[in-house]
Design an enzyme around this catalytic site. Structure first.
Site, PDB file in Angstrom:
ATOM      1  N   LEU A 670      39.476  38.748  39.650  1.00  0.00           N
ATOM      2  CA  LEU A 670      37.929  39.224  38.181  1.00  0.00           C
ATOM      3  C   LEU A 670      37.288  38.052  37.792  1.00  0.00           C
ATOM      4  O   LEU A 670      37.819  36.853  37.683  1.00  0.00           O
ATOM      5  CB  LEU A 670      39.264  40.094  37.537  1.00  0.00           C
ATOM      6  N   ARG A 730      41.039  45.288  37.455  1.00  0.00           N
ATOM      7  CA  ARG A 730      41.863  44.179  38.706  1.00  0.00           C
ATOM      8  C   ARG A 730      42.693  44.991  39.614  1.00  0.00           C
ATOM      9  O   ARG A 730      42.282  44.453  40.602  1.00  0.00           O
ATOM     10  CB  ARG A 730      42.734  42.828  37.565  1.00  0.00           C
ATOM     11  N   ASP A 835      49.009  42.004  33.575  1.00  0.00           N
ATOM     12  CA  ASP A 835      49.518  41.372  34.760  1.00  0.00           C
ATOM     13  C   ASP A 835      52.066  41.723  34.431  1.00  0.00           C
ATOM     14  O   ASP A 835      51.831  42.196  35.746  1.00  0.00           O
ATOM     15  CB  ASP A 835      50.007  39.795  35.043  1.00  0.00           C
TER      16      ASP A 835
END
Length: 921
Positions: A670, A730, A835
C-alpha cells in the site's frame, strides 16, 4: 737579452728598434700547431677507442681480452664506468626474468586453450543431454496424459434442460401435505451447472402488493437487487419467488382472493412447483393467513407453522425481519463478558387461552405420575418457576402477567409483554432467556417464539426453549444445541439444576455461537433472504456461486529500469533457508467444488449452516467454500510430500516445509504519493525467492508521475488504482492475487530477504495464522476501565502488524465482505487501525494468537519520510479502535502469547533483559 726580446714581443715588437713581422710570424705558428693538435685528438682518439671497444667481445679467452678482468677492478675505478656496469647487470637480469615469464605465460595459454576446447566439447555434450532430457520429459508428459485419459473418462457439461412453460406431465402427489423435493420439485429446471438462477416476481404487479408492509417490501426489493442469484430471465429460472407478507391488517385481502392471485402468477404452471412463497414477519403478532390457502407444490417460508401445514425438508422456518432497513447498532449490543449476569434466567409473558384450550381437562400432578400425560404443562411450568424465584437461591425474574396490554398472539401462545426496548433491557441482565413454546402441540412454531429467540440471541442471553417439538428457524441445517438449550416440558423441575451445572466456558461458547448465528442469519434482510436461498440451493445440491473478487484496475506504468541488488537485503550470510527457486511465477491451485459433495458438507463445520455468504461462513476451516475461492490448503492440503531416503525426512535446506510441494507468495504494498520511497522498496525485492508478483495498491487519487520509471525486479509489478483513499484497500481480495499466501508490506518496510523467506516458511507451517515481524499487545487500563494499545518492547504480544506480515487470502474475503461494516467504517474515519481489525478477525475465527518471527520490533527503513504512525494522535485513535472493536465482537478476541519463532541459524543478539522473554525454535 732574452727577457728583453720577450718583453718586446709582448709589447708589439716595440723596443730595440721593433720587429712587428717576427711577432706576427710566431703567432701564426702557434695557432697552426694548436689547430693540428686538436684535429688529431678529435679524429684519431675516437677511432682508436671504437676499435678497442669493438674487439672486446671478439677475444676467445680472458687473457686476450683488452677489457678483461684485472686485478683490483682497474677498469671500474672510474665512477661513471661503475654506474654503467650496474645498469648493464640490472637490465640483463630483467631481461632474463621477462623471458622466463614469457615462457610461463605461453605454457599457461596452451593449457587454457586445451581447457577451452574441453569446455566446448562439454557444452556440446550438455546440449545433447538437455535435448535428450527434453525429449524424455515430453514423452513422459505424453504418456502421463494418455494414462490419465485412460483412467479418467472425459466429462462434458450436461445439456441444459429447459422444460416447456406449460409442462403438465409432472406426477402429482396424493396430497399437498405429502410434498417433498422428490415429488413436488422439478429438478430439470435446476441443472448442476445452472448457477441456481432465481426469478423474483414484482409484488406491485399484483393486487396484494398494495397490502404489504412498506418497510418489508422496500427491504426485500433492495436485497433482491444485489443478490448474485437473481435473474430477470424467467425462462431459465430454477426457483420463482413471490413475497406475500407481512400484510397490513386493514387492507389484507381475503384468503380466496390471495389464492386466486397466486394461481394466476405467470409461471405458476397449474400447481406452483419450484415456487417459494415468502411471508416475513416484522412483529410478533403476524398471523398465519396462508394456513387456509391452497399453495399447491409451492414451498413456504414463514415464521408460523402448524404441524398439518409444515412439510419438513420442503418448507422453511425463517427468522423475523426486525432490522428491515437498518444495520444493527453494535454499540447498543452488550458485551459477551462477564459470563454470568444479574439474573440466572428471566421470562415475561402472558398466555391467552383459546376456547378449545379452556375446555381441556386440567389434570393433576398425581395423574401425570400415573402415566396419563397432561394436556398442557404450562400450569406446572408456572408453579415450578415461581418456586425457584421464591427460593432466593438465584436471582431470577419470571412474570406471567403483563403490566400493560400484551401483544396479540395465537391461541395457547405466550404473548410478549411491553415494548421491544424494555424487553431487551431485561435480557441484557439475564444469563438465560426462557422461551416457552405454545401449549397447542399442533403449533410447531410461532412468530412470537421466533421473536423471543431473535431478541435473546441479539443481546447474548442464551435461549432455553421449553418444548422439544418446536421447529426453530433453519433447524434442518443449524445445530441449535450449540447455541441454545432445548428441553422437554416434563423436565421443567430439572431446569434450574441444568442451568446451574453449565460451566462458564460452555456458557461463553454458546453465547459466541448464538451471536454468530444472529449476525450471520438473522440480523438483516440480506442475511435472511440469502440464507433462504442457500438452504434451497443446498437441498438440491447445486454448488454456490464463486465468491466475488475485487477487479483490479491497472495503472499503466513504464518498466525497464534495471533494479540493483542491495547486498544488505539479498545476502543471507551463512543462512540457507531452503531450495533455490528457479521456476517462473505460478499461481496456487484453484479450489474446485465437487458437485457431489454439496449436501454432505453441511454438517462438517462448527457453524453447521450454509450462510448468506453463499456457503462462506465465519470459519477458515469450512470446506463448503465457493468454487474458485482459495482457502486454507485448497487443492493441495492433502497432497503428500516425499521425504528423504529411508524415512529420514528432508533436510532444512532441501524443502520449504509444510504440506504444499510448491508455492509462491504475492506482495501487496500500500502506498500514497511516496514515489521515491516506493521505488526503493520495490528495488529491495529484486531477486527475492518464491515471489510471484507485486501488487502495488495506489491509494492516492493523483496518478504516478508519467516519467516515473519502475524497476524491473524479475516478476510482474501490478499497480492497482483504488476508488478512494482507504486503508481497507490493503485487504481487498484483488483478482490479480493468484496465490494463497499474501505478504502485506508497507512501502517503507525494510526487511532482508532471509527474514522474508523465514517468515514464509513459518506461515506454511501455520496457514491459519498471521505470521509477521513487529509485535504489539493490548492491555487493560484499570483506572479508566478500558483497553489500551501498547507498542513497547515486551515479552508478550497479541497482535502482529500487517505492515510486514503473511496471511491467507481467505481472510481478505472475510475482511472485505463478511466482517461487520462498522469496523471498516471506523478504519476509514480514523485512517488507522486496519491492522488491528485484521488481528481481531483472525483471532476471533481461530481462537489463536498470531506468530511473531525473528527479534525485530520495527521495520522502518532509515531515512524514509515520516509515516502517519509517528503522529501523536495515532496511539489515541488506536486505543479507541480497540475498545470499539471489542463492542462490535462483544468480547476481546485477542489472545496473549510469549511464543516467538526463530531459526537456530540466525545469529540474534538480544539485550540481557530480553533473552528470557521468548521461546526459541
Amino acid at each position: 737579452e732574452l727577457m728583453t726580446g720577450y718583453t718586446m714581443l709582448r709589447n708589439g715588437g716595440v723596443g730595440n728598434g721593433g720587429q712587428p713581422w717576427v711577432l706576427r710570424w710566431s703567432s701564426r705558428i702557434r695557432l697552426t700547431w694548436l689547430s693540428f693538435t686538436l684535429f688529431v685528438i678529435l679524429v684519431f682518439f675516437p677511432l682508436i677507442a671504437h676499435y678497442y671497444l669493438t674487439t672486446i667481445d671478439d677475444a676467445d679467452d680472458a687473457g686476450k681480452r683488452i677489457f678483461g678482468p684485472r686485478t683490483g677492478n682497474e677498469l671500474c675505478e672510474v665512477k661513471h664506468v661503475q654506474d654503467l656496469c650496474r645498469i648493464r647487470e640490472s637490465v640483463s637480469e630483467e631481461l632474463l626474468q621477462l623471458e622466463a615469464k614469457r615462457q610461463e605465460l605461453n605454457s599457461e595459454i596452451a593449457k587454457l586453450n586445451l581447457k577451452i576446447e574441453a569446455c566446448k566439447k562439454s557444452i556440446e555434450n550438455a546440449k545433447q543431454d538437455l535435448l535428450q532430457l527434453k525429449n524424455v520429459i515430453s514423452q513422459t508428459e505424453h504418456s502421463y496424459k494418455e494414462l490419465m485419459a485412460q483412467n479418467q473418462p472425459k466429462l462434458s457439461l450436461p445439456i441444459r434442460l429447459l422444460p416447456d412453460k406449460d409442462d403438465t406431465t409432472f406426477p402429482l402427489p396424493k396430497s399437498n401435505r405429502n410434498c417433498r423435493l422428490h415429488n413436488c420439485f422439478d429438478y430439470s429446471r435446476c441443472p448442476l451447472t445452472s448457477g441456481f438462477p432465481v426469478y423474483v416476481y414484482n409484488s406491485d404487479d399484483f393486487p396484494f402488493g398494495s397490502s404489504l408492509d412498506p418497510l418489508i417490501k422496500q427491504a426485500f426489493e433492495a436485497t433482491v437487487r444485489t443478490n448474485v442469484y437473481v435473474t430477470e430471465n424467467a425462462n431459465i429460472a430454477c426457483v420463482y419467488i413471490i413475497l406475500v407478507g407481512e400484510m397490513q391488517e386493514p387492507v389484507m385481502p381475503k384468503p380466496t382472493e390471495l389464492e386466486q392471485q397466486l394461481h394466476s402468477l405467470p409461471y405458476w404452471r397449474t400447481d406452483g412447483h419450484n415456487h417459494l412463497i415468502i411471508n416475513l414477519s416484522r412483529k410478533s403478532e403476524t398471523q398465519n393467513f396462508i394456513y387456509n390457502i391452497s399453495t399447491g407444490r409451492a414451498m413456504i417460508a414463514q415464521s408460523t407453522f402448524y404441524d398439518a401445514q409444515y412439510r419438513p425438508g420442503f418448507d422453511i422456518v425463517v427468522s423475523p425481519l426486525v432490522h428491515a432497513m437498518s444495520e444493527p447498532n453494535f454499540l447498543e449490543i452488550p458485551p459477551q463478558v462477564p459470563v454470568k449476569r444479574k439474573y440466572l434466567f428471566s421470562f415475561q409473558g402472558e398466555k391467552i387461552e383459546s376456547l378449545r384450550s379452556s375446555l381441556q381437562e386440567v389434570r393433576s400432578f398425581e395423574e401425570e405420575i400415573e402415566g396419563n400425560a397432561p394436556a398442557d404443562y404450562d400450569d406446572r411450568i408456572i408453579t415450578t418457576l415461581k418456586a425457584v424465584q421464591d427460593s432466593k437461591l438465584d436471582f431470577v425474574l419470571v412474570e406471567f402477567t403483563c403490566k400493560n396490554q400484551p401483544k396479540a398472539s395465537l391461541p395457547t401462545e405466550w404473548a410478549l409483554c411491553g415494548e421491544r426496548d424494555d424487553r431487551l433491557e431485561l435480557l441484557k441482565l439475564s444469563t438465560f432467556a426462557l422461551i416457552i413454546t405454545p401449549g397447542d402441540t399442533h403449533l410447531v412454531i410461532s412468530a412470537g417464539c421466533t421473536m423471543r429467540l431473535f431478541e435473546a440471541l441479539e443481546v447474548g442471553a442464551i435461549p432455553v426453549v421449553l418444548g422439544e417439538q418446536v421447529q426453530l428457524p433453519y433447524n434442518d441445517v443449524i445445530r441449535w444445541n450449540e447455541a441454545a438449550l432445548i428441553i422437554p416440558k416434563p423436565r421443567i423441575t430439572e431446569v434450574h439444576f441444568l442451568l446451574r451445572s453449565i460451566s462458564d466456558n460452555d456458557l461463553l461458547a454458546m453465547r459466541r455461537q448464538g451471536r454468530f448465528l444472529w449476525e450471520t442469519y438473522f440480523s438483516t434482510s440480506d442475511n435472511v433472504f440469502s440464507t433462504v436461498l442457500a438452504i434451497i440451493r443446498t437441498r438440491i445440491q447445486i454448488p454456490a456461486a464463486p465468491i466475488r473478487e475485487e477487479p483490479a484496475v491497472e495503472i499503466p506504468h513504464r518498466s525497464g529500469k534495471a533494479a540493483g541488488t542491495d547486498p544488505n537485503m539479498a545476502d543471507n550470510g551463512d543462512l540457507d533457508l531452503g531450495p533455490v527457486e528457479t521456476e517462473p511465477p505460478y499461481a496456487s491451485p484453484k479450489y474446485l467444488r465437487n458437485f457431489t459433495l454439496t449436501a454432505m458438507d453441511i454438517y462438517r463445520n462448527w457453524n453447521s449452516a450454509p450462510g448468506p455468504f453463499h456457503l462462506f461462513p465465519y470459519t477458515p476451516f469450512d470446506p463448503v467454500l465457493p468454487s474458485e475461492a482459495k482457502f486454507l490448503g485448497s487443492g493441495t492440503g492433502f497432497r503428500p510430500i516425499g521425504g528423504g531416503a529411508g524415512g529420514s525426512g528432508k533436510e532444512f535446506q532441501a524443502a520449504l516445509g509444510g504440506n504444499v510441494p510448491r508455492e509462491q507468495f504475492t506482495v501487496v504494498m500500500l502506498t500514497y504519493e511516496r514515489e521515491e520511497v516506493l521505488m526503493n522498496s520495490l528495488e529491495r525485492l529484486n531477486g527475492l525467492p518464491y515471489l510471484n508478483k507485486v501488487v502495488v495498491v495506489w491509494n492516492s487519487p493523483k496518478l504516478p508521475s508519467e516519467d516515473l520509471l519502475w524497476p524491473d525486479i524479475g516478476v510482474p509489478i501490478m499497480v492497482v488504482r483504488t476508488e478512494k483513499n482507504s486503508l481497507n484497500n490493503r485487504f481487498l481480495p484483488w483478482d490479480e492475487i493468484e496465490t494463497e499466501a499474501i505478504l502485506s508490506i508497507d512501502d517503507d518496510a525494510h526487511l532482508r530477504h532471509d527474514e522474508i523467506m523465514f517468515g514464509f516458511r513459518v506461515w506454511r507451517e501455520a496457514r491459519d495464522r498471521i505470521v509477521g515481524f513487529p509485535g504489539r499487545y493490548h492491555a487493560w487500563d484499570i483506572p479508566h476501565q478500558s483497553w489500551l494499545y501498547n507498542s513497547n518492547y515486551s515479552c508478550e504480544l497479541s497482535m502482529v502488524l500487517t505492515g510486514a506480515a503473511f496471511f491467507h487470502k481467505y481472510y481478505a474475503y472475510l475482511y472485505s465482505y463478511v466482517m461487520p461494516q462498522a469496523i471498516r467504517d471506523m478504519v476509514d474515519e480514523y485512517i488507522n487501525c486496519e491492522d488491528i481489525a485484521m488481528n481481531f478477525l483472525v483471532s476471533h475465527l481461530t481462537r489463536k494468537p498470531p506468530i511473531k518471527v525473528t527479534s525485530r520490533w520495527t521495520f522502518r527503513c532509515p531515512g524514509c519520510p515520516q509515516a502517519l504512525s509517528h503522529d501523536d494522535s495515532h496511539f489515541h485513535e488506536r486505543h479507541k479502535c480497540i475498545n470499539f472493536f471489542v463492542k462490535v465482537y462483544g468480547y476481546m478476541p485477542l489472545l496473549y502469547t510469549q511464543f516467538r519463532v526463530d531459526s537456530v541459524l540466525f545469529k540474534t543478539r538480544l539485550p540481557h533483559d530480553k533473552t528470557k522473554c521468548f521461546k526459541f525454535i
